[in-house]
Design an enzyme around this catalytic site. Structure first.
Site, PDB file in Angstrom:
ATOM      1  N   SER A 149       0.872  -1.188   0.000  1.00  0.00           N
ATOM      2  CA  SER A 149       0.000   0.000   0.000  1.00  0.00           C
ATOM      3  C   SER A 149       0.901   1.228   0.000  1.00  0.00           C
ATOM      4  O   SER A 149       2.079   1.144   0.382  1.00  0.00           O
ATOM      5  CB  SER A 149      -0.848  -0.006   1.273  1.00  0.00           C
ATOM      6  N   TYR A 162      -1.937  -0.407  10.575  1.00  0.00           N
ATOM      7  CA  TYR A 162      -1.991  -0.754   9.140  1.00  0.00           C
ATOM      8  C   TYR A 162      -0.632  -0.434   8.497  1.00  0.00           C
ATOM      9  O   TYR A 162      -0.092  -1.239   7.742  1.00  0.00           O
ATOM     10  CB  TYR A 162      -3.131   0.013   8.463  1.00  0.00           C
TER      11      TYR A 162
HETATM   12  P1  NDP Z   1     -11.361  -6.083  -0.317  1.00  0.00           P
HETATM   13  O1  NDP Z   1     -11.894  -5.928   1.063  1.00  0.00           O
HETATM   14  O2  NDP Z   1     -12.288  -5.922  -1.469  1.00  0.00           O
HETATM   15  O3  NDP Z   1     -10.616  -7.481  -0.473  1.00  0.00           O
HETATM   16  C1  NDP Z   1      -9.945  -8.136   0.570  1.00  0.00           C
HETATM   17  C2  NDP Z   1      -9.871  -9.597   0.245  1.00  0.00           C
HETATM   18  O4  NDP Z   1      -9.146 -10.286   1.268  1.00  0.00           O
HETATM   19  C3  NDP Z   1     -11.246 -10.245   0.148  1.00  0.00           C
HETATM   20  O5  NDP Z   1     -11.288 -11.048  -1.003  1.00  0.00           O
HETATM   21  C4  NDP Z   1     -11.318 -11.109   1.408  1.00  0.00           C
HETATM   22  O6  NDP Z   1     -12.105 -12.253   1.123  1.00  0.00           O
HETATM   23  C5  NDP Z   1      -9.838 -11.480   1.579  1.00  0.00           C
HETATM   24  N1  NDP Z   1      -9.539 -11.927   2.932  1.00  0.00           N
HETATM   25  C6  NDP Z   1      -9.678 -11.240   4.089  1.00  0.00           C
HETATM   26  N2  NDP Z   1      -9.342 -12.010   5.125  1.00  0.00           N
HETATM   27  C7  NDP Z   1      -8.974 -13.218   4.635  1.00  0.00           C
HETATM   28  C8  NDP Z   1      -8.543 -14.431   5.218  1.00  0.00           C
HETATM   29  N3  NDP Z   1      -8.416 -14.550   6.539  1.00  0.00           N
HETATM   30  N4  NDP Z   1      -8.251 -15.478   4.412  1.00  0.00           N
HETATM   31  C9  NDP Z   1      -8.394 -15.369   3.071  1.00  0.00           C
HETATM   32  N5  NDP Z   1      -8.788 -14.234   2.453  1.00  0.00           N
HETATM   33  C10 NDP Z   1      -9.085 -13.177   3.233  1.00  0.00           C
HETATM   34  O7  NDP Z   1     -10.184  -5.020  -0.408  1.00  0.00           O
HETATM   35  P2  NDP Z   1      -9.108  -4.640  -1.548  1.00  0.00           P
HETATM   36  O8  NDP Z   1      -9.355  -5.363  -2.794  1.00  0.00           O
HETATM   37  O9  NDP Z   1      -9.046  -3.168  -1.553  1.00  0.00           O
HETATM   38  O10 NDP Z   1      -7.768  -5.144  -0.841  1.00  0.00           O
HETATM   39  C11 NDP Z   1      -6.840  -6.014  -1.416  1.00  0.00           C
HETATM   40  C12 NDP Z   1      -5.456  -5.645  -0.923  1.00  0.00           C
HETATM   41  O11 NDP Z   1      -5.111  -4.348  -1.396  1.00  0.00           O
HETATM   42  C13 NDP Z   1      -5.299  -5.615   0.598  1.00  0.00           C
HETATM   43  O12 NDP Z   1      -4.071  -6.201   0.960  1.00  0.00           O
HETATM   44  C14 NDP Z   1      -5.262  -4.114   0.897  1.00  0.00           C
HETATM   45  O13 NDP Z   1      -4.560  -3.823   2.076  1.00  0.00           O
HETATM   46  C15 NDP Z   1      -4.569  -3.588  -0.348  1.00  0.00           C
HETATM   47  N6  NDP Z   1      -4.784  -2.166  -0.612  1.00  0.00           N
HETATM   48  C16 NDP Z   1      -6.044  -1.686  -0.867  1.00  0.00           C
HETATM   49  C17 NDP Z   1      -6.227  -0.332  -1.066  1.00  0.00           C
HETATM   50  C18 NDP Z   1      -7.567   0.273  -1.284  1.00  0.00           C
HETATM   51  O14 NDP Z   1      -7.686   1.511  -1.262  1.00  0.00           O
HETATM   52  N7  NDP Z   1      -8.615  -0.489  -1.526  1.00  0.00           N
HETATM   53  C19 NDP Z   1      -5.091   0.606  -1.039  1.00  0.00           C
HETATM   54  C20 NDP Z   1      -3.829  -0.018  -0.797  1.00  0.00           C
HETATM   55  C21 NDP Z   1      -3.692  -1.354  -0.586  1.00  0.00           C
HETATM   56  P3  NDP Z   1     -13.055 -13.051   2.140  1.00  0.00           P
HETATM   57  O15 NDP Z   1     -13.697 -12.038   3.035  1.00  0.00           O
HETATM   58  O16 NDP Z   1     -14.005 -13.749   1.226  1.00  0.00           O
HETATM   59  O17 NDP Z   1     -12.138 -14.003   2.847  1.00  0.00           O
END
Ligand code: NDP
Length: 253
Positions: A149, A162
């Site tokens: 990030s 975070y």
């Molecule tokens: P989302 O919340 O849309 O996606 C997060 C994903 O992580 C979901 O598919 C969720 O699936 C999965 N997840 C969470 N916990 C678990 C677990 N214990 N085991 C397996 N899967 C898990 O957010 P984003 O797409 O935005 O985030 C993706 C990445 O990008 C993250 O690492 C985030 O920190 C990073 N990021 C995002 C930014 C933003 O502005 N959106 C900015 C910078 C970085 P499920 O709940 O089905 O398990």
């Protein structure tokens, strides 16, 4: 039409929404067989079905990566099913923010468990297969892409833990890059700015509204903008290693 990732197998964590789902679609369009991992089975099935409808090959793998045995079983399942693993995108993540003095410790534990330990569990399980893939056709190179990030580069008040997890992702990635790069496993980090996904919806009431206000009026990044960066990294010739890409929304400071 031939794709640059034809014959390769990719695993994307956190693929049930946001950046992970877009990345799986992008890698499938590049020709990779994709394994999509998360906890929400119905969303994974829907995504896998849409990849198949587009002529691709996809496998839904339901797993909670905070449990090392589930992470290992998930990786093993992909290798048993498809015989190899060329690309891993450690994307699953949680952002639970707010001032340190008021934070519920349980939120920190959950964030550390997914962003740090989950990433480590998947990496450890996948590395032997990535090292093997780096020695064999079709590409003789393998990729581990960690989704960090801008919070992995710049620390700010209100996001301390975070920041800690994402600075950790960057530090781990850099050390691992030096360990396995000479064996043609490329380790990269992508540092997205604010992307329009479900991420902020998990922030607790009272804090979430402040985050929404911060980005009000901004044209946010789309998940596909980050998926493009992943595809760019993993489709480079084997002589090229793109170590890091920072992608902000154009108006973001
Ligand atoms: P989302 O919340 O849309 O996606 C997060 C994903 O992580 C979901 O598919 C969720 O699936 C999965 N997840 C969470 N916990 C678990 C677990 N214990 N085991 C397996 N899967 C898990 O957010 P984003 O797409 O935005 O985030 C993706 C990445 O990008 C993250 O690492 C985030 O920190 C990073 N990021 C995002 C930014 C933003 O502005 N959106 C900015 C910078 C970085 P499920 O709940 O089905 O398990």
């Amino acid at each position: 039409m031939a794709g640059p990732l034809d014959g390769t197998v990719a695993l994307v964590t956190g693929a049930s929404s946001g950046i992970g789902a877009a990345t799986a679609r992008s890698l499938a369009a590049d020709g990779a067989t994709v394994a999509v991992l998360a906890r929400r089975r119905a969303k994974l099935d829907e995504l896998a079905e849409s990849v198949r409808a587009g002529g691709g090959v996809a496998l839904a793998v339901e797993a909670d990566i905070t449990d090392p045995s589930q992470a290992l079983a998930a990786v093993d399942r992909v290798v048993v099913e498809f015989g190899r693993l060329d690309t891993v995108v450690n994307n699953a993540g949680l952002m639970l923010v707010g001032p340190v003095a008021e934070a519920p410790i349980e939120e920190w534990d959950r964030m550390l468990a997914v962003n740090v330990q989950g990433m480590l569990h998947v990496t450890r399980a996948a590395l032997p297969h990535l090292l093997a893939a780096a020695e064999t056709a079709p590409r003789r190179v393998a990729d581990l892409v960690n989704i960090s990030s801008t919070a992995g580069r710049v620390a700010r008040p209100g996001t301390a833990v975070y920041n800690l997890t994402k600075f950790g992702v960057n530090a781990f990635s850099e050390a691992l890059r030096q360990e396995v790069g000479p064996k043609r496993v490329r380790v990269s980090v992508i540092e997205p700015g604010t992307v329009d996904t479900e991420l902020a919806s998990h922030v607790r009431d009272g804090i979430r509204e402040a985050i929404v206000r911060q980005t009000e009026g901004l044209e946010l990044l789309e998940p596909e903008d980050i998926a493009d960066a992943v595809s760019y990294i993993v489709t480079r010739d084997r002589r090229v290693a793109v170590n890091e890409i920072l992608v902000r929304a154009a108006e973001q400071t």
